[in-house]
Every structure is written in C-alpha cells, then in structure tokens.
Design a protein around this motif. Structure first.
Motif, mmCIF file in Angstrom:
data_model
loop_
_atom_site.group_PDB
_atom_site.id
_atom_site.type_symbol
_atom_site.label_atom_id
_atom_site.label_comp_id
_atom_site.label_asym_id
_atom_site.label_seq_id
_atom_site.Cartn_x
_atom_site.Cartn_y
_atom_site.Cartn_z
ATOM 1 N N PHE A 21 0.845 -1.208 0.000
ATOM 2 C CA PHE A 21 0.000 0.000 0.000
ATOM 3 C C PHE A 21 0.879 1.256 0.000
ATOM 4 O O PHE A 21 0.605 2.221 -0.721
ATOM 5 C CB PHE A 21 -0.914 -0.019 1.229
ATOM 6 N N ASN A 22 1.933 1.226 0.797
ATOM 7 C CA ASN A 22 2.831 2.394 0.854
ATOM 8 C C ASN A 22 3.439 2.699 -0.512
ATOM 9 O O ASN A 22 3.635 3.861 -0.864
ATOM 10 C CB ASN A 22 3.948 2.161 1.877
ATOM 11 N N VAL A 25 0.860 4.500 -2.492
ATOM 12 C CA VAL A 25 0.758 5.885 -1.999
ATOM 13 C C VAL A 25 1.921 6.702 -2.547
ATOM 14 O O VAL A 25 1.740 7.823 -3.037
ATOM 15 C CB VAL A 25 0.775 5.924 -0.446
ATOM 16 N N LYS A 29 0.752 9.969 -4.469
ATOM 17 C CA LYS A 29 0.458 11.035 -3.504
ATOM 18 C C LYS A 29 0.507 12.431 -4.133
ATOM 19 O O LYS A 29 -0.369 13.262 -3.874
ATOM 20 C CB LYS A 29 1.372 10.942 -2.277
ATOM 21 N N GLU A 30 1.516 12.668 -4.975
ATOM 22 C CA GLU A 30 1.638 14.020 -5.562
ATOM 23 C C GLU A 30 0.518 14.279 -6.566
ATOM 24 O O GLU A 30 -0.069 15.357 -6.582
ATOM 25 C CB GLU A 30 3.001 14.211 -6.222
ATOM 26 N N GLN A 51 -5.280 13.171 2.459
ATOM 27 C CA GLN A 51 -5.133 12.109 3.467
ATOM 28 C C GLN A 51 -6.388 11.215 3.471
ATOM 29 O O GLN A 51 -6.284 9.991 3.501
ATOM 30 C CB GLN A 51 -4.943 12.723 4.861
ATOM 31 N N PHE A 54 -6.539 8.702 0.615
ATOM 32 C CA PHE A 54 -5.740 7.479 0.796
ATOM 33 C C PHE A 54 -6.270 6.606 1.930
ATOM 34 O O PHE A 54 -6.134 5.382 1.886
ATOM 35 C CB PHE A 54 -4.258 7.836 0.987
ATOM 36 N N ILE A 55 -6.879 7.237 2.924
ATOM 37 C CA ILE A 55 -7.502 6.431 3.988
ATOM 38 C C ILE A 55 -8.658 5.621 3.390
ATOM 39 O O ILE A 55 -8.823 4.435 3.667
ATOM 40 C CB ILE A 55 -7.992 7.330 5.153
ATOM 41 N N TYR A 58 -7.273 2.869 1.384
ATOM 42 C CA TYR A 58 -6.794 1.823 2.297
ATOM 43 C C TYR A 58 -7.971 0.948 2.764
ATOM 44 O O TYR A 58 -7.884 -0.274 2.791
ATOM 45 C CB TYR A 58 -6.107 2.480 3.498
ATOM 46 N N TYR B 62 6.645 18.355 2.694
ATOM 47 C CA TYR B 62 5.257 17.864 2.778
ATOM 48 C C TYR B 62 5.133 16.466 2.174
ATOM 49 O O TYR B 62 4.611 15.546 2.818
ATOM 50 C CB TYR B 62 4.291 18.839 2.096
ATOM 51 N N PHE B 63 5.647 16.315 0.943
ATOM 52 C CA PHE B 63 5.476 15.029 0.260
ATOM 53 C C PHE B 63 6.342 13.925 0.888
ATOM 54 O O PHE B 63 5.936 12.767 0.949
ATOM 55 C CB PHE B 63 5.758 15.165 -1.235
ATOM 56 N N PHE B 66 4.549 12.689 3.856
ATOM 57 C CA PHE B 66 3.140 12.359 3.628
ATOM 58 C C PHE B 66 2.780 10.939 4.095
ATOM 59 O O PHE B 66 1.812 10.725 4.820
ATOM 60 C CB PHE B 66 2.790 12.535 2.138
ATOM 61 N N THR B 67 3.586 9.960 3.678
ATOM 62 C CA THR B 67 3.243 8.559 3.976
ATOM 63 C C THR B 67 3.264 8.294 5.482
ATOM 64 O O THR B 67 2.391 7.581 5.998
ATOM 65 C CB THR B 67 4.209 7.610 3.242
ATOM 66 N N LEU B 70 0.171 9.707 6.934
ATOM 67 C CA LEU B 70 -0.960 8.858 6.524
ATOM 68 C C LEU B 70 -1.031 7.598 7.392
ATOM 69 O O LEU B 70 -2.108 7.201 7.855
ATOM 70 C CB LEU B 70 -0.823 8.491 5.043
ATOM 71 N N GLN B 71 0.132 6.995 7.620
ATOM 72 C CA GLN B 71 0.145 5.765 8.442
ATOM 73 C C GLN B 71 -0.379 6.050 9.854
ATOM 74 O O GLN B 71 -1.116 5.244 10.420
ATOM 75 C CB GLN B 71 1.554 5.191 8.499
ATOM 76 N N ASN B 73 -2.488 8.414 10.651
ATOM 77 C CA ASN B 73 -3.943 8.629 10.542
ATOM 78 C C ASN B 73 -4.690 7.310 10.409
ATOM 79 O O ASN B 73 -5.749 7.122 11.006
ATOM 80 C CB ASN B 73 -4.265 9.522 9.337
ATOM 81 N N ILE B 74 -4.119 6.406 9.617
ATOM 82 C CA ILE B 74 -4.769 5.097 9.445
ATOM 83 C C ILE B 74 -4.772 4.338 10.773
ATOM 84 O O ILE B 74 -5.786 3.771 11.175
ATOM 85 C CB ILE B 74 -4.068 4.284 8.334
#
Lengths: 182, 195
Positions: A21-22, A25, A29-30, A51, A54-55, A58, B62-63, B66-67, B70-71, B73-74
């Motif tokens: 998954f990463n 992403v 992402k961009e 965000q 992607f949630i 997921y 930022y980018f 990002f991951t 996100l992790q 938040n998940i």
C-alpha cells in the motif's frame, strides 16, 4: 511501475502486505494532492482531503475489483471527496465569514509584479470555481492532469463527445471571466 | 462540421496540436465566422493566462512526510474503530433520536394544551355580540325562537356552554359560575317550568 505491477501490489495488500500500500501511496500522492489542490486552493484543506482519499483507498482496496485502472479509481475518489468538501465549505460560508477572513492578505506585503501574478492566478481560480461541477471536473482532469478523454470518460462515467464539449465550454468560460476582469 | 468537431478543432488549434492540413481548414472557417473568431480569441486568452499561473506553494518536506502522516492517521482510525460503536447502531441513532424528539413534543403538546373546559366555552360565547348569536340562531332552523326568553339561555344548545340549570348540583354552585343577572334568569326559567 506499470499496470500489472500495480495489480500485483494490490493483490499483495489484499494478502496483508502493508508495504504494498505504501508503494501505491508513494506513486500517487503528488498526483492526488495536485488534483485536490486545484479544487481546494488552501493547502491545509487539500492536505486533509488527500489524506482522506488514501484512507478511503486503504479501507476499500480489498473491494477493488480492477474493472477500471487503479489510478482511474483513485482519481474518482479524489474528485468526489474534493467536491464534497467544496459543498461543505459553501454551506459553512453561508453561516460564517471565516473563509473570507482567512483568505485576506495584505497587499502591501507583496512586490507589484508578484501582486499582479497573484491577482491573475486568483482570477483563474475564481473562474474555475465558477464553472459548473461537470465542466470543472473535466477541465481539471484534462488541463492539469493531461489525461486523455477516454480516461476521463472512465473516471466520470460519461461519453467522450460530451467531454469535448464540456472542456471547450469550460475553457471558453474561463477566457470570458478573464476578459471581464481585465 | 458539427458543433462537437468544431469545439475539438478550436481547442486543438489553440493548443497548437492540430495537424497542418486541418489547421488550414480551421483558419478558413475562422476567417469566415465572427463567432469562431470570438471563440478562438477567448480560448487563447484562457490558455495564455493559465500558462502564467504560478504553482501554489507547498510546505517543505510535505510530500516526503506524507506517507508517515498517513500511516499515523490510518492507525488512529483503526484504534478508534476498536472502541467505536458498530456501524449498524450508528445508523440507527439518527432515526431513533428523531422519533424520541417527536414523541416528547407530542407529549408536551398534549400536557400543555388541555381540551377547552366548559367554562372556557361559556366565556367565549358570552363574549359574542348579540347580533352574532342571532346570526347563528337564524342559521339553525331546528331551534325555536322564543322572543320572550333570553337568547343566551334558550336559543343555543345549552350543553355547549354550560348553563343548563340541571347541570348544577345546587343554586350556590350555579351562582359561582354565572353572573348574577344570568343566574336570576335561569332561576326564573326554572320557576316557570315548575321544576
């Protein structure tokens, strides 16, 4: 990474490999951020929505059947969540002046050339903002994402012929708005 | 050339992606149509302006962060889900709240708005002008008009405003509810009927 690599990553994720998954992403992402940012000019709002995109990916990836390509699916989620946020914002705006206050910037703080450029950019954003929802989606996907009409048709579930007309009218309306602002 | 083809050609012409042979066709059309000239001018203005539009700024790193964000938040979402109420219950909360509120309102309405009492109706009728009472009587042919008796006592159905003498247990009770002259009229009526 080609489409079959993507499908492999999705399969890996379904089997419990979070790293797969990463990688997805990392790839998108961009692109997702910029499609959202075109619709929501404020970075913080665009970040929140990106965000959330992607949630959602997921949470729903296990149900992804591969009827459309992965990025078509992700773009559709991004566009829909962004438009939902715009609707919520409009609703909030009805009850509060907060947005206008946040957007206000002191013109004295900027050199004149920069100011002019900012003004032009703001006019373009206003013009895009004023477009009907369908034309806005088509314009963003076609102009900024440079997607072929066939791909946009898959994302928006519509015909290529209709998209061409929508794109033409969107560009024309932006031009008319800029003419009027001159 | 239909409208759709015209749109496509004009856009491609403005973008500079139209093949040479079609470019000549479009140029000929533009030269002969004021509407197409105007469309092209407007489209060119839009594309020229879009080219100078500057990319909005994005915070540094930022980018790259990002991951990781996100992790988090998940993971936060997952933790929240462990303690959260099942979805089907969440979906029932709103309708249940609406039903409860509606029930409370109905209960309150019933409690606070009792049916009009005998006395309320009587007071209301007492407030009528004589002419209004007469108008009601005129429209009620079943009731016999007796000019010798008081309108209030004889011409309207008595049970509707509570001065039927038989509905009172005693004279004192009747006096408590009626004006003096009204009570006297009722007593006179009772005497006349030999009750």
């Amino acid at each position: 990474m080609n489409q079959s690599d993507e499908l492999q990553l999705i399969e890996d994720f379904k089997k419990g490999n979070e790293q797969a998954f990463n990688l997805l992403v990392h790839r998108y992402k961009e692109k997702v951020y910029w499609i959202v940012r075109r619709l929501l000019p404020d970075h913080d709002e665009a970040d929140d929505v990106t965000q959330n995109v992607f949630i959602k990916v997921y949470q729903s990836l296990s149900t992804f059947k591969g009827d459309s390509s992965f990025y078509t699916w992700v773009y559709r989620i991004a566009v829909n969540l962004s438009l939902n946020e715009i609707r919520r914002k409009k609703l909030r705006k009805t009850f509060s002046m907060d947005d206008e206050l946040h957007q206000y910037k002191s013109p004295d703080a900027l050199p004149s050339e920069q100011m002019e450029k900012d003004e032009r950019t703001q006019q373009i954003r206003d013009a895009i903002e004023l477009l009907p929802e369908k034309q806005k989606k088509v314009f963003l996907l076609r102009y900024y994402e440079e997607l072929p009409y066939e791909e946009i048709a898959k994302i928006l579930h519509t015909s290529v012929g209709g998209l061409k007309a929508n794109y033409f009218h969107a560009v024309k309306k932006i031009g008319e708005h800029l003419k009027h602002e001159r | 050339m239909n409208a759709e083809e015209r749109y496509e050609m004009l856009i491609e012409y403005a973008e500079g992606t139209l093949p040479a042979e079609q470019r000549h066709t479009v140029e000929a059309l533009i030269a002969s149509s004021a509407e197409m000239q105007n469309d092209l001018e407007t489209i060119m203005l839009a594309f020229d302006s879009l080219q100078v539009e500057h990319q909005p700024s994005v915070p540094e790193h930022y980018f790259s962060n990002f991951t990781a964000v996100l992790q988090k938040n998940i993971a936060a979402g997952k933790n929240r889900n462990v303690w959260s109420v099942p979805r089907f219950i969440v979906s029932l909360i709103k309708p249940a709240a609406v039903i409860t509120l509606a029930s409370v309102f109905i209960l309150l309405f019933r409690t606070l708005s009792p049916a009009p009492s005998h006395e309320t109706i009587y007071s209301l009728v007492k407030g009528f002008e004589q002419s209004e009472i007469a108008a009601v009587i005129d429209e009620t042919p079943a009731i016999t008009v007796n000019a010798a008796e008081s309108l209030l006592e004889t011409k309207l159905p008595r049970e509707s405003f509570g001065i039927d003498p038989s509905s009172y247990q005693s004279e004192s009770e009747m006096f408590a509810f009626l004006e003096d002259h009204e009570a006297e009229q009722v007593l006179a009526q009772l005497q006349q009927r030999g009750q």
